[in-house]
Scaffold this motif. Sequence first.
Motif, PDB file in Angstrom:
ATOM      1  N   ARG A  39      -4.860  11.637  -1.364  1.00 18.68           N
ATOM      2  CA  ARG A  39      -4.245  12.668  -2.210  1.00 18.68           C
ATOM      3  C   ARG A  39      -2.738  12.761  -1.961  1.00 18.68           C
ATOM      4  O   ARG A  39      -1.956  12.956  -2.899  1.00 18.68           O
ATOM      5  N   ALA A  40      -2.327  12.626  -0.709  1.00 14.52           N
ATOM      6  CA  ALA A  40      -0.893  12.662  -0.403  1.00 14.52           C
ATOM      7  C   ALA A  40      -0.183  11.452  -1.002  1.00 14.52           C
ATOM      8  O   ALA A  40       0.920  11.565  -1.555  1.00 14.52           O
ATOM      9  N   PHE A  41      -0.810  10.291  -0.903  1.00  8.66           N
ATOM     10  CA  PHE A  41      -0.247   9.063  -1.463  1.00  8.66           C
ATOM     11  C   PHE A  41      -0.055   9.196  -2.974  1.00  8.66           C
ATOM     12  O   PHE A  41       0.919   8.687  -3.541  1.00  8.66           O
ATOM     13  N   CYS A  42      -0.969   9.891  -3.632  1.00  9.43           N
ATOM     14  CA  CYS A  42      -0.912  10.035  -5.091  1.00  9.43           C
ATOM     15  C   CYS A  42      -0.013  11.181  -5.547  1.00  9.43           C
ATOM     16  O   CYS A  42       0.238  11.328  -6.748  1.00  9.43           O
ATOM     17  N   ARG A  96       7.832  11.614  -0.658  1.00  9.53           N
ATOM     18  CA  ARG A  96       6.930  10.704  -1.354  1.00  9.53           C
ATOM     19  C   ARG A  96       6.438   9.584  -0.442  1.00  9.53           C
ATOM     20  O   ARG A  96       7.116   9.180   0.501  1.00  9.53           O
ATOM     21  N   PHE A  97       5.271   9.075  -0.800  1.00 17.54           N
ATOM     22  CA  PHE A  97       4.694   7.943  -0.077  1.00 17.54           C
ATOM     23  C   PHE A  97       4.772   6.696  -0.945  1.00 17.54           C
ATOM     24  O   PHE A  97       4.448   6.731  -2.134  1.00 17.54           O
ATOM     25  N   ASN A  98       5.205   5.615  -0.344  1.00 15.18           N
ATOM     26  CA  ASN A  98       5.222   4.332  -1.041  1.00 15.18           C
ATOM     27  C   ASN A  98       3.972   3.512  -0.755  1.00 15.18           C
ATOM     28  O   ASN A  98       3.543   2.724  -1.600  1.00 15.18           O
ATOM     29  N   TYR A  99       3.401   3.684   0.444  1.00 17.38           N
ATOM     30  CA  TYR A  99       2.277   2.843   0.848  1.00 17.38           C
ATOM     31  C   TYR A  99       1.176   3.661   1.513  1.00 17.38           C
ATOM     32  O   TYR A  99       1.435   4.695   2.138  1.00 17.38           O
ATOM     33  N   TYR A 100      -0.023   3.165   1.366  1.00 12.90           N
ATOM     34  CA  TYR A 100      -1.211   3.739   2.010  1.00 12.90           C
ATOM     35  C   TYR A 100      -1.902   2.580   2.724  1.00 12.90           C
ATOM     36  O   TYR A 100      -2.374   1.637   2.092  1.00 12.90           O
ATOM     37  N   VAL A 101      -1.938   2.636   4.057  1.00 11.61           N
ATOM     38  CA  VAL A 101      -2.423   1.523   4.880  1.00 11.61           C
ATOM     39  C   VAL A 101      -3.790   1.857   5.466  1.00 11.61           C
ATOM     40  O   VAL A 101      -4.025   2.972   5.945  1.00 11.61           O
TER      41      VAL A 101
END
Length: 343
Positions: free
Chosen positions: A231-234, A243-248
Amino acid sequence: MKYLFMLLLLILPSMALPDATRDDERLTLHVGVRADAPPFSYLPRPMFVAAGKGTATLGKAGYAGYIVYICDRVIDVMKSRRDLTPNEADTGLDFDVEIVQVTADNRFDLLTAETGTKIDILCDPATATYRRVRDHTASVPLYMSGIGFAARIRDGQVNTGGSGRIAVVGKTTAGDYGIKRILDAGEWPNYKERLLAYIHNPSDHAQSVQGAVPASLGIVEAFPTHEQAARAFCSDPEDAKYRFNYYVGDMEIVNRALMVYGTPNCKFERATATYSDDRYTIFMRNPEQADARKARLLMRFSRTLTELVLTNPSLLEEAFQANFERYSRSDKLRIFFWSLYGP
């Protein structure tokens, strides 16, 4: 004849006493499961039709996923078998199962806990690392995955600038080992200097959150669950620094978590490559940390699991078909399965 009948009345209750005693001391297997790690161990949302629900206790409680399916089948077979050795029979032909919902953060602590909430078996996608295998009892390998990442698409293109942040789940291999493998492959050149500083001193460059967005932000943010990370990534806060650029994370979990927990307007590039070779196993409480009868019950679980995995048709094939519909196996995964149970 009358005396023989009376003698039988005296003998039969005493013959039944050991079984009655075992029933009074009925064992309970405490099984830890995750609610947030699809497609391996998760609790589907209402109105979400999940494939691969188990057929025994875990599935009936609503849990689904590849590892859940495997654990449920093993428990089901254990409860239905009657061809036990004397030592195995001492654990009882039947036993209770208590489900304990665990998180990435507390799962291994509960596996060694002596008092309070504890688990005997961990049914989640746990990577076999040196420390985990050293400190716990591990099953045969059950799946081959690897670290991957999803990338946000904003303004029609993947955002590769070095100012955005990276979402991971805490207490998993993604946060340090995974990021290091991604950097070693030449990815994220704009992040490299900051991420190397994070790897060498995570506490100064990471942020672990329990809900609210912190005032002081690190380049890597560790969330308690994959639902929160997805949800944070989106999310698209106005201030770009949030903002988040990547979700690992493990490739299959990242992709499925975004499908299950992501928002409808979330645009991203799916994880398509893996940067590590990680084997999942089921971890169990060490025999010396359990009483003798519980230790024998755990041995029954391990032996039954090994038998169902290594014989053809394998339980792994059954679990895969139930949970990965229309999923194309990589060459690496195909070879992994072949090495366990053949073509």
